[in-house]
Design a protein around this motif. Structure first.
Motif, PDB file in Angstrom:
ATOM      1  N   HIS A   1       0.862  -1.176   0.000  1.00 47.07           N
ATOM      2  CA  HIS A   1       0.000   0.000   0.000  1.00 47.07           C
ATOM      3  C   HIS A   1       0.900   1.228   0.000  1.00 47.07           C
ATOM      4  CE1 HIS A   1      -3.074   2.740   2.193  1.00 47.07           C
ATOM      5  NE2 HIS A   1      -3.101   2.903   0.883  1.00 47.07           N
ATOM      6  N   GLY A   2       1.119   1.779  -1.183  1.00 47.65           N
ATOM      7  CA  GLY A   2       2.026   2.903  -1.305  1.00 47.65           C
ATOM      8  C   GLY A   2       1.959   3.506  -2.691  1.00 47.65           C
ATOM      9  N   SER A   3       2.844   4.464  -2.928  1.00 48.32           N
ATOM     10  CA  SER A   3       2.962   5.134  -4.217  1.00 48.32           C
ATOM     11  C   SER A   3       4.419   5.077  -4.654  1.00 48.32           C
ATOM     12  CB  SER A   3       2.481   6.582  -4.105  1.00 48.32           C
ATOM     13  OG  SER A   3       1.124   6.630  -3.678  1.00 48.32           O
ATOM     14  N   ALA A   4       4.653   5.215  -5.953  1.00 53.48           N
ATOM     15  CA  ALA A   4       6.016   5.032  -6.455  1.00 53.48           C
ATOM     16  C   ALA A   4       6.299   5.955  -7.632  1.00 53.48           C
ATOM     17  CB  ALA A   4       6.234   3.577  -6.867  1.00 53.48           C
ATOM     18  N   ILE A   5       7.585   6.314  -7.755  1.00 50.15           N
ATOM     19  CA  ILE A   5       8.055   7.144  -8.858  1.00 50.15           C
ATOM     20  C   ILE A   5       9.249   6.472  -9.524  1.00 50.15           C
ATOM     21  CG2 ILE A   5       7.261   9.334  -7.884  1.00 50.15           C
ATOM     22  CD1 ILE A   5      10.182   9.776  -6.918  1.00 50.15           C
ATOM     23  N   GLN A   6       9.554   6.931 -10.750  1.00 54.06           N
ATOM     24  CA  GLN A   6      10.751   6.494 -11.458  1.00 54.06           C
ATOM     25  C   GLN A   6      11.745   7.644 -11.436  1.00 54.06           C
ATOM     26  OE1 GLN A   6      10.402   4.690 -15.440  1.00 54.06           O
ATOM     27  NE2 GLN A   6      12.068   6.043 -16.079  1.00 54.06           N
ATOM     28  N   LEU A   7      12.835   7.464 -10.714  1.00 56.25           N
ATOM     29  CA  LEU A   7      13.836   8.518 -10.565  1.00 56.25           C
ATOM     30  C   LEU A   7      15.173   8.021 -11.101  1.00 56.25           C
ATOM     31  CD1 LEU A   7      14.402  11.347  -9.499  1.00 56.25           C
ATOM     32  CD2 LEU A   7      14.728  10.379  -7.218  1.00 56.25           C
ATOM     33  N   ASN A   8      15.633   8.647 -12.196  1.00 58.90           N
ATOM     34  CA  ASN A   8      16.893   8.220 -12.833  1.00 58.90           C
ATOM     35  C   ASN A   8      16.867   6.726 -13.165  1.00 58.90           C
ATOM     36  OD1 ASN A   8      17.908  10.847 -12.616  1.00 58.90           O
ATOM     37  ND2 ASN A   8      18.708  10.454 -10.562  1.00 58.90           N
ATOM     38  N   ASP A   9      15.747   6.280 -13.738  1.00 56.29           N
ATOM     39  CA  ASP A   9      15.560   4.892 -14.160  1.00 56.29           C
ATOM     40  C   ASP A   9      15.566   3.901 -12.993  1.00 56.29           C
ATOM     41  OD1 ASP A   9      15.335   5.519 -16.903  1.00 56.29           O
ATOM     42  OD2 ASP A   9      17.515   5.644 -17.069  1.00 56.29           O
ATOM     43  N   LYS A  10      15.278   4.392 -11.789  1.00 56.70           N
ATOM     44  CA  LYS A  10      15.169   3.542 -10.605  1.00 56.70           C
ATOM     45  C   LYS A  10      13.831   3.804  -9.930  1.00 56.70           C
ATOM     46  CE  LYS A  10      20.141   4.224  -9.965  1.00 56.70           C
ATOM     47  NZ  LYS A  10      21.160   4.919  -9.132  1.00 56.70           N
ATOM     48  N   GLY A  11      13.314   2.788  -9.259  1.00 54.12           N
ATOM     49  CA  GLY A  11      12.022   2.918  -8.600  1.00 54.12           C
ATOM     50  C   GLY A  11      12.173   3.282  -7.136  1.00 54.12           C
TER      51      GLY A  11
ATOM     52  N   VAL B   1       9.779   3.969  -3.675  1.00 49.76           N
ATOM     53  CA  VAL B   1       8.443   3.716  -3.130  1.00 49.76           C
ATOM     54  C   VAL B   1       8.257   4.501  -1.840  1.00 49.76           C
ATOM     55  CG1 VAL B   1       6.931   1.941  -2.131  1.00 49.76           C
ATOM     56  CG2 VAL B   1       8.289   1.428  -4.172  1.00 49.76           C
ATOM     57  N   PHE B   2       7.040   5.029  -1.665  1.00 51.19           N
ATOM     58  CA  PHE B   2       6.664   5.717  -0.436  1.00 51.19           C
ATOM     59  C   PHE B   2       5.488   4.974   0.187  1.00 51.19           C
ATOM     60  CE2 PHE B   2       8.517   8.835  -3.283  1.00 51.19           C
ATOM     61  CZ  PHE B   2       9.499   9.399  -2.477  1.00 51.19           C
TER      62      PHE B   2
ATOM     63  N   VAL C   1       1.412  -0.473  -4.958  1.00 53.54           N
ATOM     64  CA  VAL C   1       2.667  -0.740  -5.669  1.00 53.54           C
ATOM     65  C   VAL C   1       2.748  -2.236  -5.966  1.00 53.54           C
ATOM     66  CG1 VAL C   1       5.179  -0.640  -5.559  1.00 53.54           C
ATOM     67  CG2 VAL C   1       3.811   1.197  -4.525  1.00 53.54           C
ATOM     68  N   CYS C   2       3.033  -2.556  -7.227  1.00 55.77           N
ATOM     69  CA  CYS C   2       3.094  -3.940  -7.692  1.00 55.77           C
ATOM     70  C   CYS C   2       4.546  -4.274  -8.039  1.00 55.77           C
ATOM     71  CB  CYS C   2       2.192  -4.094  -8.920  1.00 55.77           C
ATOM     72  SG  CYS C   2       2.195  -5.734  -9.648  1.00 55.77           S
ATOM     73  N   ILE C   3       5.096  -5.287  -7.364  1.00 52.70           N
ATOM     74  CA  ILE C   3       6.504  -5.637  -7.514  1.00 52.70           C
ATOM     75  C   ILE C   3       6.635  -7.069  -8.036  1.00 52.70           C
ATOM     76  CG2 ILE C   3       8.696  -5.951  -6.287  1.00 52.70           C
ATOM     77  CD1 ILE C   3       7.678  -3.841  -4.280  1.00 52.70           C
ATOM     78  N   ARG C   4       7.451  -7.225  -9.087  1.00 52.24           N
ATOM     79  CA  ARG C   4       7.718  -8.553  -9.654  1.00 52.24           C
ATOM     80  C   ARG C   4       9.030  -9.065  -9.092  1.00 52.24           C
ATOM     81  NH1 ARG C   4       8.044  -7.741 -15.391  1.00 52.24           N
ATOM     82  NH2 ARG C   4      10.284  -7.436 -15.172  1.00 52.24           N
ATOM     83  N   LEU C   5       8.993 -10.288  -8.585  1.00 54.78           N
ATOM     84  CA  LEU C   5      10.183 -10.902  -8.002  1.00 54.78           C
ATOM     85  C   LEU C   5      10.595 -12.112  -8.829  1.00 54.78           C
ATOM     86  CD1 LEU C   5       9.120 -10.812  -4.234  1.00 54.78           C
ATOM     87  CD2 LEU C   5      10.652  -9.234  -5.411  1.00 54.78           C
ATOM     88  N   SER C   6      11.889 -12.168  -9.147  1.00 50.41           N
ATOM     89  CA  SER C   6      12.454 -13.315  -9.854  1.00 50.41           C
ATOM     90  C   SER C   6      13.725 -13.728  -9.135  1.00 50.41           C
ATOM     91  CB  SER C   6      12.772 -12.957 -11.312  1.00 50.41           C
ATOM     92  OG  SER C   6      11.604 -12.551 -11.997  1.00 50.41           O
ATOM     93  N   GLU C   7      13.916 -15.016  -8.977  1.00 46.88           N
ATOM     94  CA  GLU C   7      15.075 -15.543  -8.253  1.00 46.88           C
ATOM     95  C   GLU C   7      16.375 -15.010  -8.842  1.00 46.88           C
ATOM     96  OE1 GLU C   7      16.522 -17.520  -5.055  1.00 46.88           O
ATOM     97  OE2 GLU C   7      14.421 -17.664  -5.652  1.00 46.88           O
ATOM     98  N   GLY C   8      17.212 -14.430  -7.978  1.00 42.72           N
ATOM     99  CA  GLY C   8      18.516 -13.954  -8.413  1.00 42.72           C
ATOM    100  C   GLY C   8      18.511 -12.627  -9.129  1.00 42.72           C
ATOM    101  N   GLN C   9      17.340 -11.984  -9.237  1.00 45.96           N
ATOM    102  CA  GLN C   9      17.254 -10.699  -9.926  1.00 45.96           C
ATOM    103  C   GLN C   9      16.716  -9.632  -8.987  1.00 45.96           C
ATOM    104  OE1 GLN C   9      15.135 -10.945 -13.651  1.00 45.96           O
ATOM    105  NE2 GLN C   9      16.142 -12.856 -14.249  1.00 45.96           N
ATOM    106  N   ARG C  10      17.024  -8.394  -9.300  1.00 47.03           N
ATOM    107  CA  ARG C  10      16.551  -7.284  -8.486  1.00 47.03           C
ATOM    108  C   ARG C  10      15.031  -7.151  -8.625  1.00 47.03           C
ATOM    109  NH1 ARG C  10      19.601  -3.716  -6.004  1.00 47.03           N
ATOM    110  NH2 ARG C  10      18.723  -1.763  -5.226  1.00 47.03           N
ATOM    111  N   PRO C  11      14.318  -6.852  -7.535  1.00 49.01           N
ATOM    112  CA  PRO C  11      12.867  -6.630  -7.639  1.00 49.01           C
ATOM    113  C   PRO C  11      12.554  -5.510  -8.625  1.00 49.01           C
ATOM    114  CG  PRO C  11      13.533  -6.828  -5.339  1.00 49.01           C
ATOM    115  CD  PRO C  11      14.799  -6.757  -6.142  1.00 49.01           C
TER     116      PRO C  11
END
Length: 306
Positions: A121-131, A133-134, A162-172
């Motif tokens: 439960h939050g909001s998110a921005i893209q800052l310098n190609d990075k996410g 979250v607040f 905020v919707c986050i995809r998780l993959s083993e060994g990779q950054r969220p």
């Protein structure tokens, strides 16, 4: 009678919907990941009250397994999420704005949960190609903070969930939602937003939707940082790091869907996902800037630091 569908994209999904979803980006007719349709929802198991409110109504929730979830907004409407690919809406309502408001909230969140995404439960921005979250409790200033960044041209990833995809060994990765920020009157006034760019939201007579002129990110970006916004403290505005071991509990405090959903296997899976995020993403608690000038200062500081 033949059902007519309109096709959209949001949360990385292609959606075929029987109801209008005006804040989503329309796409040509195609194969879909999610179908949203009207229909009769079968009787649910016993419904339980939740912490979820919308338009002054308290939602009730039920599930029979991870494949079927009910979200009841009596007397307005009831949703059933099925298998992560079908959302059925049982209602006599015809107000398109009202239907979209309830659909594009916890209801679609149930589908995202069934698809295995990690939700906050939050909001998110893209800052310098990075996410970034607040998080925060209702009224903490999540949407206001994101809007302050949007004023400077920073793309928005999501507001409210905020919707986050998780993959083993990779950054969220943060999956973009749709182009909308919902703001109360005091935030509109404090940010000096042009009301000609805003539209009233059915959730309150003094709540507005900023949609048309918002810069919106359309591709997933790596999650870089998470802030939990706390009540303003005039004396202290330094971000305080939270220990990695505490992050799963902190995330649980900001779960956007009914708490009763997280039992047994689903609770175990949520904690496992929390740990994956905690392994690579720092979380800080931050006293929310006490004034709008201080909020703008924070925006500039964060833009310079990432």
């Amino acid at each position: 009678m033949e059902v007519s569908f309109t096709y959209y994209t949001a949360f990385g999904l292609t959606i075929g919907s029987e109801i209008a979803l005006p804040y989503l980006k329309e796409v040509p007719a195609t194969a879909v990941d999610l179908t949203i349709k009207r229909g009769h929802v079968p009787v649910s198991p016993p419904l339980e009250p939740t912490k979820v409110y919308r338009s002054g109504l308290n939602a009730r929730f039920a599930q029979n397994d991870s494949e079927c979830f009910w979200l009841d907004w009596s007397p307005l409407m009831t949703f059933m999420a099925v298998g992560g690919n079908e959302l059925i809406l049982d209602t006599e309502q015809t107000d398109e704005d009202l239907l979209a408001l309830f659909t594009l909230s916890e209801a679609i969140g149930l589908i995202l949960f069934q698809k295995g995404y990690f939700l906050l439960h939050g909001s998110a921005i893209q800052l310098n190609d990075k996410g970034v979250v607040f998080l925060g409790q209702p009224g903490a200033g999540k949407s206001t903070t994101v809007a302050a960044f949007a004023q400077t041209g920073i793309p928005v990833l999501s507001d409210d969930m905020v919707c986050i995809r998780l993959s083993e060994g990779q950054r969220p990765m943060i999956i973009p939602a749709f182009s909308q920020i919902k703001l109360w009157q005091n935030a509109v006034d404090g940010l000096n937003l042009d009301k000609t760019n805003l539209a009233p939201v059915r959730e309150g007579l003094t709540k507005f939707s900023w949609h048309e002129s918002v810069s919106f990110a359309e591709t997933a970006v790596p999650l870089q940082q998470i802030f939990v916004l706390e009540p303003p403290d005039q004396a202290e505005n330094t971000p305080i790091p939270v220990a990695k071991s505490q992050l799963p509990i902190e995330f649980l405090n900001h779960f956007p869907l009914p708490d009763s959903l997280l039992t047994g296997r689903l609770l175990k899976e949520y904690f496992e996902k929390s740990s994956l995020v905690a392994d690579s993403i720092p979380l800080y608690k931050l006293s929310r800037p006490a004034t709008f000038p201080k909020l703008h200062e924070f925006v500039q500081q964060l833009k310079a630091s990432l």
